[in-house]
Motif scaffolding. Structure first.
Motif, PDB file in Angstrom:
ATOM      1  N   ASP A  74     -10.683   0.810  -5.111  1.00 52.57           N
ATOM      2  CA  ASP A  74     -10.809  -0.400  -5.920  1.00 52.57           C
ATOM      3  C   ASP A  74      -9.449  -0.810  -6.522  1.00 52.57           C
ATOM      4  O   ASP A  74      -9.131  -1.998  -6.605  1.00 52.57           O
ATOM      5  CB  ASP A  74     -11.818  -0.177  -7.058  1.00 52.57           C
ATOM      6  N   THR A  75      -8.682   0.173  -6.935  1.00 57.34           N
ATOM      7  CA  THR A  75      -7.360  -0.126  -7.503  1.00 57.34           C
ATOM      8  C   THR A  75      -6.464  -0.774  -6.460  1.00 57.34           C
ATOM      9  O   THR A  75      -5.751  -1.752  -6.744  1.00 57.34           O
ATOM     10  CB  THR A  75      -6.698   1.153  -8.028  1.00 57.34           C
ATOM     11  N   LEU A  76      -6.483  -0.247  -5.247  1.00 54.80           N
ATOM     12  CA  LEU A  76      -5.659  -0.807  -4.179  1.00 54.80           C
ATOM     13  C   LEU A  76      -6.111  -2.212  -3.810  1.00 54.80           C
ATOM     14  O   LEU A  76      -5.287  -3.119  -3.628  1.00 54.80           O
ATOM     15  CB  LEU A  76      -5.707   0.098  -2.950  1.00 54.80           C
TER      16      LEU A  76
ATOM     17  N   GLN B 128     -12.054  -3.513   4.550  1.00 55.59           N
ATOM     18  CA  GLN B 128     -11.749  -3.204   5.949  1.00 55.59           C
ATOM     19  C   GLN B 128     -10.253  -3.408   6.240  1.00 55.59           C
ATOM     20  O   GLN B 128      -9.622  -2.608   6.942  1.00 55.59           O
ATOM     21  CB  GLN B 128     -12.581  -4.105   6.872  1.00 55.59           C
ATOM     22  N   ALA B 129      -9.668  -4.481   5.628  1.00 56.66           N
ATOM     23  CA  ALA B 129      -8.242  -4.726   5.814  1.00 56.66           C
ATOM     24  C   ALA B 129      -7.423  -3.591   5.216  1.00 56.66           C
ATOM     25  O   ALA B 129      -6.416  -3.158   5.797  1.00 56.66           O
ATOM     26  CB  ALA B 129      -7.854  -6.057   5.180  1.00 56.66           C
ATOM     27  N   LEU B 130      -7.868  -3.107   4.041  1.00 55.93           N
ATOM     28  CA  LEU B 130      -7.162  -1.986   3.429  1.00 55.93           C
ATOM     29  C   LEU B 130      -7.225  -0.760   4.333  1.00 55.93           C
ATOM     30  O   LEU B 130      -6.191  -0.078   4.541  1.00 55.93           O
ATOM     31  CB  LEU B 130      -7.777  -1.657   2.067  1.00 55.93           C
ATOM     32  N   HIS B 131      -8.406  -0.472   4.876  1.00 53.69           N
ATOM     33  CA  HIS B 131      -8.540   0.676   5.773  1.00 53.69           C
ATOM     34  C   HIS B 131      -7.612   0.524   6.978  1.00 53.69           C
ATOM     35  O   HIS B 131      -6.982   1.493   7.430  1.00 53.69           O
ATOM     36  CB  HIS B 131     -10.003   0.799   6.232  1.00 53.69           C
ATOM     37  N   SER B 132      -7.483  -0.728   7.495  1.00 50.79           N
ATOM     38  CA  SER B 132      -6.614  -0.970   8.645  1.00 50.79           C
ATOM     39  C   SER B 132      -5.154  -0.694   8.290  1.00 50.79           C
ATOM     40  O   SER B 132      -4.413  -0.088   9.076  1.00 50.79           O
ATOM     41  CB  SER B 132      -6.784  -2.414   9.116  1.00 50.79           C
ATOM     42  N   HIS B 133      -4.752  -1.123   7.083  1.00 51.96           N
ATOM     43  CA  HIS B 133      -3.372  -0.885   6.653  1.00 51.96           C
ATOM     44  C   HIS B 133      -3.098   0.612   6.535  1.00 51.96           C
ATOM     45  O   HIS B 133      -2.028   1.096   6.934  1.00 51.96           O
ATOM     46  CB  HIS B 133      -3.108  -1.572   5.309  1.00 51.96           C
ATOM     47  N   VAL B 134      -4.071   1.361   5.985  1.00 51.72           N
ATOM     48  CA  VAL B 134      -3.890   2.803   5.835  1.00 51.72           C
ATOM     49  C   VAL B 134      -3.782   3.455   7.209  1.00 51.72           C
ATOM     50  O   VAL B 134      -2.944   4.343   7.437  1.00 51.72           O
ATOM     51  CB  VAL B 134      -5.045   3.407   5.021  1.00 51.72           C
ATOM     52  N   SER B 135      -4.612   3.000   8.132  1.00 48.39           N
ATOM     53  CA  SER B 135      -4.582   3.562   9.482  1.00 48.39           C
ATOM     54  C   SER B 135      -3.223   3.328  10.143  1.00 48.39           C
ATOM     55  O   SER B 135      -2.647   4.224  10.775  1.00 48.39           O
ATOM     56  CB  SER B 135      -5.700   2.942  10.319  1.00 48.39           C
ATOM     57  N   ARG B 136      -2.690   2.111   9.968  1.00 45.00           N
ATOM     58  CA  ARG B 136      -1.389   1.820  10.559  1.00 45.00           C
ATOM     59  C   ARG B 136      -0.267   2.616   9.877  1.00 45.00           C
ATOM     60  O   ARG B 136       0.703   2.998  10.530  1.00 45.00           O
ATOM     61  CB  ARG B 136      -1.115   0.321  10.482  1.00 45.00           C
ATOM     62  N   LEU B 137      -0.431   2.858   8.583  1.00 43.72           N
ATOM     63  CA  LEU B 137       0.571   3.676   7.893  1.00 43.72           C
ATOM     64  C   LEU B 137       0.591   5.084   8.452  1.00 43.72           C
ATOM     65  O   LEU B 137       1.654   5.705   8.568  1.00 43.72           O
ATOM     66  CB  LEU B 137       0.291   3.710   6.381  1.00 43.72           C
ATOM     67  N   ARG B 138      -0.597   5.601   8.790  1.00 45.01           N
ATOM     68  CA  ARG B 138      -0.612   6.931   9.415  1.00 45.01           C
ATOM     69  C   ARG B 138       0.143   6.899  10.740  1.00 45.01           C
ATOM     70  O   ARG B 138       0.853   7.849  11.099  1.00 45.01           O
ATOM     71  CB  ARG B 138      -2.064   7.384   9.638  1.00 45.01           C
ATOM     72  N   GLY B 139       0.040   5.801  11.444  1.00 38.63           N
ATOM     73  CA  GLY B 139       0.804   5.678  12.677  1.00 38.63           C
ATOM     74  C   GLY B 139       2.297   5.676  12.414  1.00 38.63           C
ATOM     75  O   GLY B 139       3.075   6.280  13.160  1.00 38.63           O
ATOM     76  N   HIS B 140       2.707   5.002  11.327  1.00 34.72           N
ATOM     77  CA  HIS B 140       4.133   4.997  10.960  1.00 34.72           C
ATOM     78  C   HIS B 140       4.612   6.396  10.586  1.00 34.72           C
ATOM     79  O   HIS B 140       5.768   6.758  10.857  1.00 34.72           O
ATOM     80  CB  HIS B 140       4.366   4.058   9.774  1.00 34.72           C
ATOM     81  N   LEU B 141       3.701   7.193   9.982  1.00 30.44           N
ATOM     82  CA  LEU B 141       4.088   8.543   9.564  1.00 30.44           C
ATOM     83  C   LEU B 141       4.221   9.490  10.744  1.00 30.44           C
ATOM     84  O   LEU B 141       4.860  10.547  10.628  1.00 30.44           O
ATOM     85  CB  LEU B 141       3.073   9.103   8.562  1.00 30.44           C
TER      86      LEU B 141
ATOM     87  N   VAL C  36       0.840  -1.200   0.000  1.00 30.10           N
ATOM     88  CA  VAL C  36       0.000   0.000   0.000  1.00 30.10           C
ATOM     89  C   VAL C  36       0.876   1.251   0.000  1.00 30.10           C
ATOM     90  O   VAL C  36       0.643   2.204  -0.769  1.00 30.10           O
ATOM     91  CB  VAL C  36      -0.946   0.003   1.217  1.00 30.10           C
ATOM     92  N   LEU C  37       1.902   1.269   0.856  1.00 33.81           N
ATOM     93  CA  LEU C  37       2.802   2.424   0.896  1.00 33.81           C
ATOM     94  C   LEU C  37       3.484   2.628  -0.452  1.00 33.81           C
ATOM     95  O   LEU C  37       3.581   3.759  -0.957  1.00 33.81           O
ATOM     96  CB  LEU C  37       3.841   2.226   2.000  1.00 33.81           C
ATOM     97  N   ALA C  38       3.952   1.538  -1.063  1.00 34.95           N
ATOM     98  CA  ALA C  38       4.631   1.658  -2.355  1.00 34.95           C
ATOM     99  C   ALA C  38       3.687   2.185  -3.429  1.00 34.95           C
ATOM    100  O   ALA C  38       4.040   3.069  -4.214  1.00 34.95           O
ATOM    101  CB  ALA C  38       5.209   0.304  -2.770  1.00 34.95           C
TER     102      ALA C  38
ATOM    103  N   TRP D 201      -5.321  -8.083  -3.716  1.00 31.98           N
ATOM    104  CA  TRP D 201      -5.956  -9.402  -3.817  1.00 31.98           C
ATOM    105  C   TRP D 201      -6.382  -9.621  -5.275  1.00 31.98           C
ATOM    106  O   TRP D 201      -7.568  -9.504  -5.617  1.00 31.98           O
ATOM    107  CB  TRP D 201      -7.168  -9.477  -2.885  1.00 31.98           C
ATOM    108  N   PRO D 202      -5.450  -9.927  -6.157  1.00 35.16           N
ATOM    109  CA  PRO D 202      -5.760  -9.988  -7.593  1.00 35.16           C
ATOM    110  C   PRO D 202      -6.670 -11.151  -7.977  1.00 35.16           C
ATOM    111  O   PRO D 202      -7.406 -11.063  -8.960  1.00 35.16           O
ATOM    112  CB  PRO D 202      -4.374 -10.144  -8.245  1.00 35.16           C
ATOM    113  N   SER D 203      -6.632 -12.241  -7.228  1.00 36.29           N
ATOM    114  CA  SER D 203      -7.445 -13.404  -7.608  1.00 36.29           C
ATOM    115  C   SER D 203      -8.886 -13.274  -7.124  1.00 36.29           C
ATOM    116  O   SER D 203      -9.841 -13.372  -7.897  1.00 36.29           O
ATOM    117  CB  SER D 203      -6.823 -14.685  -7.040  1.00 36.29           C
ATOM    118  N   GLU D 204      -9.045 -13.048  -5.829  1.00 40.71           N
ATOM    119  CA  GLU D 204     -10.394 -12.947  -5.251  1.00 40.71           C
ATOM    120  C   GLU D 204     -10.312 -12.071  -4.011  1.00 40.71           C
ATOM    121  O   GLU D 204      -9.527 -12.328  -3.114  1.00 40.71           O
ATOM    122  CB  GLU D 204     -10.925 -14.340  -4.879  1.00 40.71           C
TER     123      GLU D 204
END
Length: 942
Positions: A51-53, A68-81, A36-38, A58-61
């Motif tokens: 949708d792109t992210l 929700q998992a994507l939102h969690s990753h973004v939230s944690r990235l904000r913590g890293h920032l 996600v960061l990249a 998850w290209p197959s399915e």
């Protein structure tokens, strides 16, 4: 932007993904979060839809919890920032990472590339600095753990393409800035990465040619042609054809070494038919010899044939007086560095099976040696043709002899200006005394003059040069009278040479006494002199006129040729005129005095070289030495034939640095020749000569002879200087044999005598490092570096530093020291240091994971040592290559290379016990073939 957003954030994708916040690296864990960061960083400020992210992660399915998992990753990235969390913005349909212009390394690389290109050709050095900065942004494989994410894989390909563009631009800028040596390895690695990419081929060929390696450049181009035809069935572009022609003609790079310029000073007139006929002959004949008397224009015609041909090399033998030096002169003409071994065999190997023309000029005084060399070339190089010029045939079975006649003479009064002999006179006259076109009466006068000179080009030029003094009518009357007095008459056959000699004599008599004296003195210098030497000779002769003016008048009278080059003027005589000058020198009873002056010049040059190589002016000293090799050779032979022992000793000792660090193998043979002279016994400098000869023997791999000479010198040493000369070869031989305590003892004893202390402290440091005492080794090397001033001594110190780091297992820290050693040594012509540092560099690159780059480097180094015959260092190279092959799983060639090196008497001692021999060892040529095939096989796999 808020204060939080203003916090410093940098994302680096040109290597493993890295997030830097306020100067601190933040660990981003988990492949999804890193992806996600990249993806957000690579969008460069654009919004990336949810949708792109999700589709990328998850290209197959997409799982039900994907968003929700994507939102969690973004939230944690904000913590890293951290304090810069506001930079990761939520948009109605996705997310956006806000970065400053240069906070993303790939964006900065593109900006730097654009800035370098905008500088264009106006500032290649500035562009090079910018491109180095750009290329340094790549830290390793780009996002290697994320390439299973399709959009990231596409971005990786784009980064690879960008790296290729930056690399190509960097190599091109370095070549334009005169720093091609610094990017040779990079250019070779770039081609190895994609062997069918033509831009990489063009750049490597240009880099090789710019560093004086034209034969290697042409082999690289030929290899690419073969690969392209075999793998694609295509032909290269016309750009490669043009570049090959430029390289062959010397236009794509500097002429290396002491090669003599063959640029014609005037246009060729009246020889088109002869040149065309020679081209036709050379299409069907392997050896064509152009014969005729001196002054008929053989050299000028041959140079024109070479100029109009494709791949050529021109060997000018007029400056060569020693038959044994013919192979060395050929090596110089080919731009070949031969450190040791069979020089002629190395030349033949370089010529190989490539098509080309070899011009060998002025053979008559070295017929036997030339015959042997040409026969070797014809036998081993089936696609090479030879055009020789000589006053008599070579006498080989394959020889086709073509006689060059004088220029056609006028027959009547029609079209006189177009008759070649008249046209040559008018062309030369116009350069001496420009004016309106000649009248019909003047043309008839010129016709009479060239008839009197029987159409001999040199005689015509000499006569026309006298128009600076006489009118045309006066010239004819004086010339006619002089030729009659000197036995000219109406010549035919061999009498034409008498006409030429009479013309030279007449022109000589017209010189002032000062001009004649300087002309005679210059004739002992077989390869001409620079202006400073000419002026010193004039001062020594106590001429009554200004030396510069006297020299200028000799040039005006065509008795001396001025070759104006970037490094200054060089004043040479045509072979015919030099032979005449030597005759006049003997007739005047001045031959002994002139020879004394030449030998004194050589002794003074050797002393200047010895002093200057210890300073930061070492590159200048190296260039002068290489330029004067032919004259030094003549002075050496003169000193030896006259029994001038003191002069011979002074030359050898003054050139000690060349024996030790440079590829001028002839000079090493001088030391050993002198050491074997019974007259040396009891001389105060005997020990120093024996020590120098011992060093020479060490460099050709004869360690027992090196020890014998050095110990004999120690037995006869009467002072600290002689002792120091002998201890140095003993130290390096002990080092090669693995006797590290003995090596350090000898080196430190010599250093205490102040004999090259910087170098000797470095040798002692190597011995201690190999013996396991790295701390003391560093201390000694630091002392040596503190005393090092010249580039080669600083290079040697850098090499020793690299070896110390390698000895303690830190090859990553060793690499920059090896690179620095190579760069410094190349600027100074210290080819020995370049070689040994290259051997140390390649294992460091292999350890760093740059296997392809290491393999390409091994290919080059193996070829280099094979070409030069330096087997002591070749065996070390092959051992290191065996280590790399074994790590790559290629056991069989590795075992063979190890076994061959372990059994070789001229290999250095191993630092580890030898492996048990399990294979039969073939001859050395087969060993090299095994190494080359293994390199190519593993490059293909890589």
């Amino acid at each position: 932007m808020s204060g939080d957003q203003a916090a410093g954030v940098r994302v680096e994708v040109l290597g493993p993904l890295r997030l830097v916040v306020d100067g601190r690296v933040v660990d981003v864990r988990g492949p999804k979060r890193r992806a996600v960061l990249a993806l957000l960083a690579l969008a460069e400020g654009r919004t990336v839809p949810v949708d792109t992210l999700v589709d990328a992660l998850w290209p197959s399915e997409v799982p039900e919890s994907g968003r929700q998992a994507l939102h969690s990753h973004v939230s944690r990235l904000r913590g890293h920032l951290g304090s810069a969390a506001a930079r990761l913005e939520t948009e109605p349909d996705g997310y956006r990472l806000v970065l400053e212009g240069d906070a993303l390394d790939v964006a900065r690389a593109r900006a730097l590339l654009a800035a370098a290109r905008s500088r264009g050709r106006q500032d290649p050095a500035g562009a090079l600095a910018v491109l180095r900065e750009a290329r340094a942004l790549w830290r390793g494989p780009v996002l290697s753990d994320l390439t299973d994410v399709l959009p990231i894989a596409a971005a990786v390909e784009e980064c690879t393409r960008l790296l290729r563009e930056v690399t190509d631009a960097l190599i091109g800028s370095a070549i334009a800035a005169g720093k091609a040596e610094e990017v040779l390895g990079l250019a070779a690695a770039s081609l190895a990465d994609d062997p069918l990419r033509e831009p990489a081929v063009l750049l490597l060929v240009r880099a090789l040619a710019a560093t004086g390696r034209a034969p290697e450049a042409l082999r690289t181009a030929r290899g690419y042609r073969q690969r392209l035809a075999e793998e694609t069935g295509l032909d290269p572009s016309p750009e490669l054809d043009q570049l090959e022609r430029e390289v062959a003609g010397g236009a794509a790079g500097p002429v290396p070494g002491p090669r003599v310029s063959v640029r014609p000073a005037t246009r060729l007139i009246g020889r088109d038919a002869e040149v065309a006929a020679l081209h036709r002959r050379l299409e069907s004949e392997r050896l064509v010899t152009l014969v005729g008397p001196g002054g008929v224009g053989k050299t000028r015609v041959a140079v024109e044939v070479a100029r109009r041909s494709g791949t050529t090399a021109t060997l000018l033998l007029a400056p060569v007086t020693d038959p044994a030096a013919v192979p060395h002169a050929l090596a110089a003409a080919l731009g070949l560095e031969v450190v040791r071994g069979d020089v002629l065999a190395a030349c033949v190997a370089v010529l190989g099976d490539r098509p080309g023309l070899l011009v060998v000029d002025n053979c008559e005084h070295l017929l036997d040696a030339v015959r042997d060399a040409v026969d070797a070339v014809l036998s081993a190089c089936p696609r090479v043709a030879v055009l020789a010029t000589s006053r008599e045939p070579l006498g080989l079975a394959a020889e086709c002899v073509v006689r060059l006649a004088p220029l056609p003479l006028p027959d009547g009064d029609r079209d006189l200006a177009r008759v070649p002999s008249v046209a040559v006179f008018l062309d030369r006259a116009d350069r001496v005394r420009p004016g309106p076109p000649p009248t019909p009466d003047e043309l008839r006068t010129v016709a009479d003059i060239v008839h009197r000179l029987d159409g001999m080009p040199l005689a015509i030029e000499l006569a026309a040069g006298r128009l600076s003094t006489f009118s045309l009518t006066d010239l004819r009357s004086r010339l006619t009278r002089s030729l009659d007095l000197l036995g000219g008459g109406r010549p035919s056959g061999d009498a034409r040479h008498r006409t030429l000699r009479a013309t030279v004599e007449w022109s000589y008599q017209l010189l002032s006494e000062d001009e004649r004296r300087l002309f005679r003195q210059l004739s002992v210098f077989v390869d001409g002199v620079d202006l400073g030497t000419a002026e010193r000779l004039a001062a020594d002769l106590d001429l009554g006129s200004d030396p510069g003016s006297v020299l200028a008048r000799l040039v005006d009278a065509s008795m001396v040729e001025a070759d104006i080059a970037e490094g200054g003027a060089r004043y040479r005589m045509l072979d015919t005129l030099r032979a005449f000058g030597l005759d006049r020198l003997a007739a005047a009873g001045e031959r002994e005095a002139a020879t004394d002056r030449m030998q004194r010049w050589a002794v003074e040059l050797a002393a200047w070289f010895a002093a200057t190589t210890l300073t930061d002016r070492e590159p200048e000293a190296d260039a002068v030495l290489r330029r004067e090799v032919a004259n030094l050779r003549a002075a050496w032979r003169s000193a030896r034939s006259r029994g001038a022992l003191d002069d011979a000793i002074a030359m050898v000792l003054g050139l000690y640095d060349a024996v030790t660090y440079r590829d001028l193998v002839e000079l090493r043979s001088w030391a050993e020749e002198l050491a074997a002279d019974p007259a040396l016994t009891g001389h105060p400098r005997e020990a120093a000569v024996l020590g120098t000869a011992g060093e020479a023997a060490y460099h050709r791999g004869d360690l027992p002879t090196a020890v014998r000479l050095a110990r004999a010198g120690l037995d006869r040493a009467t002072d600290a200087i002689g002792t120091g000369y002998c201890l140095l070869p003993l130290s390096v031989v002990a080092l090669a044999r693995g006797a590290y305590a003995e090596a350090a003892e000898h080196a430190l004893a010599a250093a205490a005598l102040r004999a090259r202390p910087g170098e000797l402290l470095g040798i002692a440091a190597l011995a201690l490092a190999y013996a396991g005492d790295a701390d003391r080794a560093r201390s000694l090397n630091d002392r040596g570096l503190a005393e090092a001033v010249s580039p080669s001594m600083r290079a040697f110190g850098a090499y020793v530093t690299g070896e110390i780091e390698t000895s303690v297992g830190r090859r990553d820290r060793a690499e920059p020291h090896y690179v620095r050693a190579i760069d410094l040594a190349r600027t100074a012509g210290a080819t020995f240091v370049v070689g040994i540092a290259s051997v140390g560099l390649l294992p460091a690159r292999a350890d760093a994971g740059r296997v392809r780059e290491a393999l390409v480097g091994y290919r080059e180094v193996v070829d280099y040592f094979a070409r030069t015959g330096n087997w002591t260092h070749q065996w070390t190279t092959l051992r290191n290559l065996a280590d790399l092959l074994r790590r790559l799983g290629d056991e069989q060639p590795a075992d063979l290379l190890d076994a061959a090196s372990d059994r070789a008497p001229d290999a250095a001692a191993r630092s580890t016990p030898p492996r048990p021999a399990t294979v039969e060892v073939p001859d050395r040529a087969a060993v090299l073939e095994v190494a080359r095939l293994a390199i190519e096989r593993n490059l293909t796999r890589a």
